[in-house]
Design an enzyme around this catalytic site. Structure first.
Site, PDB file in Angstrom:
ATOM      1  CG  HIS A 142       6.468  -0.074  -5.194  1.00 18.45           C
ATOM      2  ND1 HIS A 142       6.622   0.764  -4.110  1.00 18.45           N
ATOM      3  CD2 HIS A 142       5.524   0.482  -5.978  1.00 18.45           C
ATOM      4  CE1 HIS A 142       5.819   1.801  -4.238  1.00 18.45           C
ATOM      5  NE2 HIS A 142       5.142   1.652  -5.358  1.00 18.45           N
ATOM      6  CG  ASP A 198       7.903  -1.696  -1.697  1.00 22.18           C
ATOM      7  OD1 ASP A 198       8.768  -0.851  -1.377  1.00 22.18           O
ATOM      8  OD2 ASP A 198       6.820  -1.392  -2.210  1.00 22.18           O
ATOM      9  CD  GLU A 256      -2.352   3.783  -8.834  1.00 20.99           C
ATOM     10  OE1 GLU A 256      -1.625   2.796  -8.581  1.00 20.99           O
ATOM     11  OE2 GLU A 256      -2.411   4.779  -8.084  1.00 20.99           O
ATOM     12  CD  GLU A 258      -3.845   7.365  -5.589  1.00 20.50           C
ATOM     13  OE1 GLU A 258      -3.228   6.302  -5.820  1.00 20.50           O
ATOM     14  OE2 GLU A 258      -3.282   8.357  -5.093  1.00 20.50           O
ATOM     15  CG  HIS A 312      -4.081   8.993  -9.240  1.00 21.42           C
ATOM     16  ND1 HIS A 312      -3.440   7.816  -9.520  1.00 21.42           N
ATOM     17  CD2 HIS A 312      -3.336   9.604  -8.283  1.00 21.42           C
ATOM     18  CE1 HIS A 312      -2.342   7.731  -8.775  1.00 21.42           C
ATOM     19  NE2 HIS A 312      -2.258   8.801  -8.019  1.00 21.42           N
ATOM     20  CG  ASP A 334      -1.147  11.910  -5.731  1.00 20.93           C
ATOM     21  OD1 ASP A 334      -0.903  10.851  -6.325  1.00 20.93           O
ATOM     22  OD2 ASP A 334      -2.032  12.038  -4.868  1.00 20.93           O
ATOM     23  CG  ASP A 348      -0.861   9.924  -2.089  1.00 17.07           C
ATOM     24  OD1 ASP A 348       0.332   9.620  -2.290  1.00 17.07           O
ATOM     25  OD2 ASP A 348      -1.765   9.742  -2.924  1.00 17.07           O
ATOM     26  CG  ASP A 359      -1.183   5.463  -2.760  1.00 17.23           C
ATOM     27  OD1 ASP A 359      -0.978   5.640  -3.964  1.00 17.23           O
ATOM     28  OD2 ASP A 359      -0.267   5.456  -1.911  1.00 17.23           O
TER      29      ASP A 359
HETATM   30  C1  XLS Z   1       0.557   6.082  -7.310  1.00 14.18           C
HETATM   31  C2  XLS Z   1       0.752   4.633  -7.159  1.00 14.18           C
HETATM   32  C3  XLS Z   1       1.928   4.373  -6.338  1.00 14.18           C
HETATM   33  C4  XLS Z   1       2.132   2.957  -5.995  1.00 14.18           C
HETATM   34  C5  XLS Z   1       1.656   1.906  -6.970  1.00 14.18           C
HETATM   35  O1  XLS Z   1      -0.399   6.610  -6.688  1.00 14.18           O
HETATM   36  O2  XLS Z   1      -0.327   4.054  -6.445  1.00 14.18           O
HETATM   37  O3  XLS Z   1       1.721   5.091  -5.133  1.00 14.18           O
HETATM   38  O4  XLS Z   1       3.464   2.950  -5.859  1.00 14.18           O
HETATM   39  O5  XLS Z   1       2.493   1.882  -8.053  1.00 14.18           O
HETATM   40 MG    MG Z   2      -1.843   5.163  -5.902  1.00 13.14          MG
END
Ligand code: XLS
Ligand code: MG
Length: 345
Positions: free
Chosen positions: A50, A53, A175, A211, A214, A249, A251, A283
């Site tokens: 990000h 970051d 995304e 993703e 998603h 979500d 992940d 992710d």
């Molecule tokens: C959501 C996005 C987020 C990241 C990229 O899944 O991937 O996790 O921060 O913006």
């Molecule tokens: Mg993601």
């Protein structure tokens, strides 16, 4: 480690303290320098970022200070033989983006979101990449009547065009996600993302990032979403993980819920030589139950499952598959694939 020509990445947010909406952190924070070492040690090649970051609290700093901090991160990565994959503007935490970023009803907030995204483009340039990921987290509604959805589509297009015209080297990967944090998100699928890109001032520089979770949350198969992007050379990156049903979500580690679905993601990526086109990004988040000293195994597992599946995909008897498909004997094909995954008895 045999990586079959692929390069891999994850973001610093994938090594995290384990807080969830119902409970506090359970692990201490890990310093960025340590995360870089972990990424290298696990066999990854690049870090995702990000904007904040790279430059924490970036709104407080001048362009010169932002550049200086970004160059320092680039040098740190280079010291470990690593690169940056992309920079994503984090447009979902600022008080200015409570009502949306690019689609906020207040034009001043829309302008903040575009200005911040331009800073993210500058940061990408300084850390040595030209890829920007736009996860449109706050673009959508909690209640439909609060926004004009058609006008919102034009606002998102305006933002994409502003970035394409600001940085002629920038490539944008949208995304997509159908919900969360919003009740209903705008641009929920790859089809929406590529339709928006096709309307932009430079469609050649707008693609997508799929993703796994998603796509699943949208009720779609991630490998089909990837295949659609690959068909038009628009899949710039992926976020591999897994998801157990239509809920928040998760992940989860790649392949940890549905190995057949993960196999098809790898089959589509490898069949389209994605190793020549982009990086395989993860992710994924460690389970909240994972002790601190063991909280990177989700990253090891995801990478290793991907590589094991590439090995299976590349060992498949393609002639036999073609024969079964020609005979329309899809049950035998199913048996063949299942045995490939289970290991023939
Ligand atoms: C959501 C996005 C987020 C990241 C990229 O899944 O991937 O996790 O921060 O913006
Ligand atoms: Mg993601």
């Amino acid at each position: 480690m045999e990586k079959f020509g692929y390069r891999f990445s994850f973001g610093p947010w994938n090594i995290h303290e384990g807080a969830d909406p119902f409970g506090p952190t359970v692990r201490p924070s890990v310093l960025f320098d340590k995360k870089v070492e972990i990424l290298k040690d696990l066999g990854y090649d690049a870090m995702q970022f990000h904007d904040d970051d790279v430059v924490p609290d970036l709104d407080k700093f001048s362009a010169a200070e932002i550049s200086q901090q970004a160059r320092a991160i680039r040098a740190k990565l280079a010291d470990h033989g690593l690169v940056a994959e992309f920079v994503a503007p984090r447009l979902w935490e600022s008080p200015k983006t409570i009502d949306g970023a690019y689609t906020a009803n207040d034009p001043k907030m829309r302008q903040y979101a575009i200005d911040r995204s331009k800073k993210a483009a500058d940061i990408a340039h300084e850390v040595g990449c030209n890829l920007m990921v736009l996860w449109l987290a706050r673009e959508g509604t909690y209640m439909r009547e609060a926004k004009d959805a058609s006008r919102a589509a034009h606002h998102m297009l305006e933002a994409v065009n502003a970035l394409l015209n600001y940085d002629k080297d920038l490539r944008i990967a949208i995304e997509t996600k159908p919900n969360e944090p919003m009740d209903m998100a705008y641009i929920p699928t790859i089809g929406h993302a590529l339709a928006l890109g096709a309307q932009s001032d430079d469609p050649q520089r707008v693609g997508c990032l799929v993703e796994s979770a998603h796509a699943i949350l949208a009720g779609l198969d991630p490998s089909d979403e990837m295949a659609f992007g690959l068909a038009f050379d628009k899949l710039y990156s992926v976020h591999l993980n897994d998801q157990n049903g239509l809920k928040f979500d998760e992940d989860k580690s790649f392949g940890s819920v549905d190995l057949r679905r993960a196999f098809n993601e790898v089959r589509v990526l490898d069949g389209n030589r994605f190793f020549e086109k982009g990086m395989v990004g993860m992710d994924v988040k460690a389970l909240r139950t994972q002790p601190a000293e063991l909280a990177t195994k989700h990253l090891r597992n995801s990478l290793q499952v991907f590589l094991r599946l590439v090995g299976i995909v590349r060992s498949l008897d393609q002639a036999k598959m073609k024969e079964l498909i020609a005979a329309r004997d899809y049950e035998e094909l199913d048996w063949f694939i299942m045995n490939s995954l289970l290991g023939s008895h």
